[in-house]
Design a protein around this motif. Structure first.
Motif, mmCIF file in Angstrom:
data_model
loop_
_atom_site.group_PDB
_atom_site.id
_atom_site.type_symbol
_atom_site.label_atom_id
_atom_site.label_comp_id
_atom_site.label_asym_id
_atom_site.label_seq_id
_atom_site.Cartn_x
_atom_site.Cartn_y
_atom_site.Cartn_z
ATOM 1 N N TYR A 357 0.828 -1.204 0.000
ATOM 2 C CA TYR A 357 0.000 0.000 0.000
ATOM 3 C C TYR A 357 0.872 1.267 0.000
ATOM 4 O O TYR A 357 0.584 2.238 -0.709
ATOM 5 C CB TYR A 357 -0.914 -0.014 1.225
ATOM 6 C CG TYR A 357 -1.911 1.119 1.248
ATOM 7 C CD1 TYR A 357 -3.010 1.128 0.404
ATOM 8 C CD2 TYR A 357 -1.750 2.195 2.119
ATOM 9 C CE1 TYR A 357 -3.932 2.164 0.416
ATOM 10 C CE2 TYR A 357 -2.663 3.236 2.157
ATOM 11 C CZ TYR A 357 -3.748 3.216 1.293
ATOM 12 O OH TYR A 357 -4.660 4.252 1.317
ATOM 13 N N ARG A 358 1.947 1.247 0.776
ATOM 14 C CA ARG A 358 2.845 2.408 0.810
ATOM 15 C C ARG A 358 3.512 2.625 -0.546
ATOM 16 O O ARG A 358 3.698 3.766 -0.996
ATOM 17 C CB ARG A 358 3.909 2.219 1.895
ATOM 18 C CG ARG A 358 3.345 2.366 3.302
ATOM 19 C CD ARG A 358 4.391 2.033 4.344
ATOM 20 N NE ARG A 358 3.873 2.203 5.692
ATOM 21 C CZ ARG A 358 4.495 1.785 6.790
ATOM 22 N NH1 ARG A 358 5.655 1.162 6.699
ATOM 23 N NH2 ARG A 358 3.942 1.977 7.978
ATOM 24 N N GLU A 361 1.040 4.327 -2.664
ATOM 25 C CA GLU A 361 0.966 5.757 -2.315
ATOM 26 C C GLU A 361 2.071 6.535 -3.028
ATOM 27 O O GLU A 361 1.841 7.626 -3.574
ATOM 28 C CB GLU A 361 1.114 5.933 -0.798
ATOM 29 C CG GLU A 361 -0.132 5.603 -0.001
ATOM 30 C CD GLU A 361 0.059 5.883 1.477
ATOM 31 O OE1 GLU A 361 -0.867 6.436 2.105
ATOM 32 O OE2 GLU A 361 1.128 5.548 2.017
ATOM 33 N N MET A 371 -4.034 9.450 -3.511
ATOM 34 C CA MET A 371 -4.106 8.004 -3.296
ATOM 35 C C MET A 371 -5.547 7.532 -3.362
ATOM 36 O O MET A 371 -6.409 8.009 -2.611
ATOM 37 C CB MET A 371 -3.514 7.666 -1.917
ATOM 38 C CG MET A 371 -3.557 6.188 -1.585
ATOM 39 S SD MET A 371 -2.613 5.239 -2.773
ATOM 40 C CE MET A 371 -3.188 3.596 -2.359
#
Length: 514
Positions: A357-358, A361, A371
């Protein structure tokens, strides 16, 4: 309901046996007895429920027979037939516990009415006894269930009460131990009428063989018995396999620490539940004991930079299949870790999702976009990472992969709409022409564009999507294979089985049972 006629006059015996239609009223007529002495010899063997007897007979009288029967078989009901219309006889008969007193010249209908009154009394008595047994059993189960689930210390009196309710748990020496097994399925159980008798039979078998206490538990049962009995583990496995045939879903058996007394059973349950949480890590092992996993320290709980780099490379690959294969490999590596525990696996897999997920982003920021929201991440039940890690991890990482493709503009918008349309209509007939029309394209052009954007031709993609859905239904629902085939768009079972085996390497039934 069995009836025994006792009379020393053959004409009376024959008349009572043939004139009255006993079978039509649910009465099984035993061969008549010619004397009270004969009746007393036959009663323990033939077990009549009702005796219809004369008072005056050669040898022992009907009243003497009644006295003996009531002394040794108090549950048997007795109806007296007499040629004497004498109140004194009736009084004495009542004192001997006789159910009814009739004259021999009574009409067949009167005799049948008297016997049916007695039959109803027997039925009512048996129902009352059954209800009492059910009530007592439910009370005993509630007491043990409350103790096992509770946290309060058990007093000496409460402990002794449990042993009165469950003498099977009383140990004869300090050397003896109690063994507790938790047998559970991964999903709720639905008891059908046709399967209830088979499961009751299985419970009776193991209860009689081991002197076993059996309690209903979440998604399964608790079994408690004295340790060291020959063949105990084999019987537990046999009962589990029988449950798998009945419910058509896999079961897992977990054993807790051994208990030296009834108080320690609470700790046995806690450790059995902990052992059961290793269901996924145990893989092929169908039965697991706390002794096997108690010393595990736990694997690393955060993925390394090297693993995170491999993950991002996989997510950038543009291929859902590459993502799936990477997940399979990562989970296989986790299962081989001798120190892995459910908690450490959960933390590690969560770190993979967070890492993905990072990365997403950062990818969004690099192209000047905010995002996008991921509903799958917001709704994630973290417990599923240990209960069903492969499907959960696929759902999360493929959602991240799909968002990256949108950010990267790597797929034609019309194909995106087509993919969404296909997944919403998997149960319907999905011809290429029909789907092409949904995005206003020529079928030939659509076919080429679809292959270019997804890496698969149209038929391959639809088949794979249907097989993925079928896989979920096989694992998550008790529906029959034929019902699942129809739900994912196949009326021909043979064709569905062939496609599923080509997709998974197993038949639907084999896939569900593993």
């Amino acid at each position: 309901m069995k009836l025994l006629i006792v009379d020393d006059e053959v004409i009376i015996r024959t008349g009572l046996s043939t004139v009255i239609k006993w079978e039509e009223n649910g009465i099984e007529l035993l061969a008549p007895a010619a004397s009270a002495e004969e009746a007393l010899m036959r009663i323990p063997i033939e077990c009549p429920d009702i005796i219809l007897t004369d008072i005056r007979m050669t040898g022992m009288t009907g009243l003497e027979l009644s006295r003996e029967v009531k002394r040794n078989f108090p549950y048997i009901e007795i109806v007296i037939l007499s040629g004497f219309d004498d109140f004194a006889y009736a009084q004495q008969a009542m004192r001997e516990g006789i159910s009814d007193y009739l004259l021999k010249n009574s009409r067949p209908g009167d005799i049948m009415t008297a016997v049916m009154r007695v039959k109803q009394r027997i039925v009512s008595r048996r129902e009352a006894v059954l209800q009492e047994v059910i009530h007592q059993t439910a009370f005993r189960w509630k007491q043990l269930d409350r103790f096992l689930r509770g946290d309060n210390l058990l007093t000496e009196r409460e402990s002794e009460e449990l042993l009165i309710y469950y003498p099977e748990l009383r140990l004869g020496s300090d050397m003896e131990k109690l063994e507790l097994w938790l047998v559970t399925s991964a999903s709720p159980l639905t008891m059908k009428e046709e399967t209830e008798s088979e499961m009751n039979e299985a419970a009776a078998m193991i209860r009689n063989s081991l002197g076993c206490v059996i309690l209903d538990w979440e998604y399964g049962w608790l079994l408690i018995f004295r340790r060291g009995q020959p063949g105990a583990k084999r019987l537990v496995k046999a009962s589990m396999e029988r449950a798998e045939r009945v419910y058509n879903q896999p079961f897992f058996a977990a054993c807790g620490v051994w208990a030296s007394n009834v108080v320690e059973l609470r700790e046995s349950l806690r450790t059995a539940e902990h052992t059961a949480s290793y269901r996924w890590l145990a893989e092929e092992a169908r039965m697991l004991a706390y002794e096997d996993i108690k010393d595990r320290k736990g694997m690393q709980t955060v993925c390394t930079e090297e693993v995170e780099s491999k993950l991002t490379a996989v997510l950038r690959s543009g291929s859902r299949e590459v993502v799936k294969q990477w997940i399979k490999g990562e989970l296989a590596s986790i299962r081989q870790d001798a120190e892995a525990t459910p908690c450490s696996v959960q933390a590690y897999l969560h770190s993979l999702i967070v890492g993905g997920y990072r990365w997403l982003e950062r990818a969004a920021a690099s192209v000047g976009q905010s995002m996008p929201k991921l509903p799958q991440l917001e709704q994630l039940d973290i417990k599923l990472l240990t209960a069903n890690p492969e499907e959960t991890l696929q759902q999360m990482l493929l959602a991240i992969h799909a968002q990256y493709e949108r950010l990267n503009g790597s797929r034609n918008e019309a194909i995106d709409r087509t993919v969404a349309y296909i997944r919403e209509h998997l149960a319907d007939s999905l011809s290429l022409a029909q789907v092409a029309a949904s995005v206003h394209m020529n079928p030939n052009y659509f076919s080429k564009l679809f292959k270019q954007e997804t890496g698969k031709n149209y038929i391959e993609y639809v088949t794979e999507a249907r097989m993925e859905w079928a896989s979920r239904l096989l694992k998550e629902t008790p529906a029959k294979v034929s019902e699942i085939a129809k739900r994912v768009g196949y009326e021909d079972m043979k064709h569905f089985n062939q496609l599923f085996k080509r997709y998974s390497g197993e038949t639907p039934s084999q896939y569900r049972s593993r």
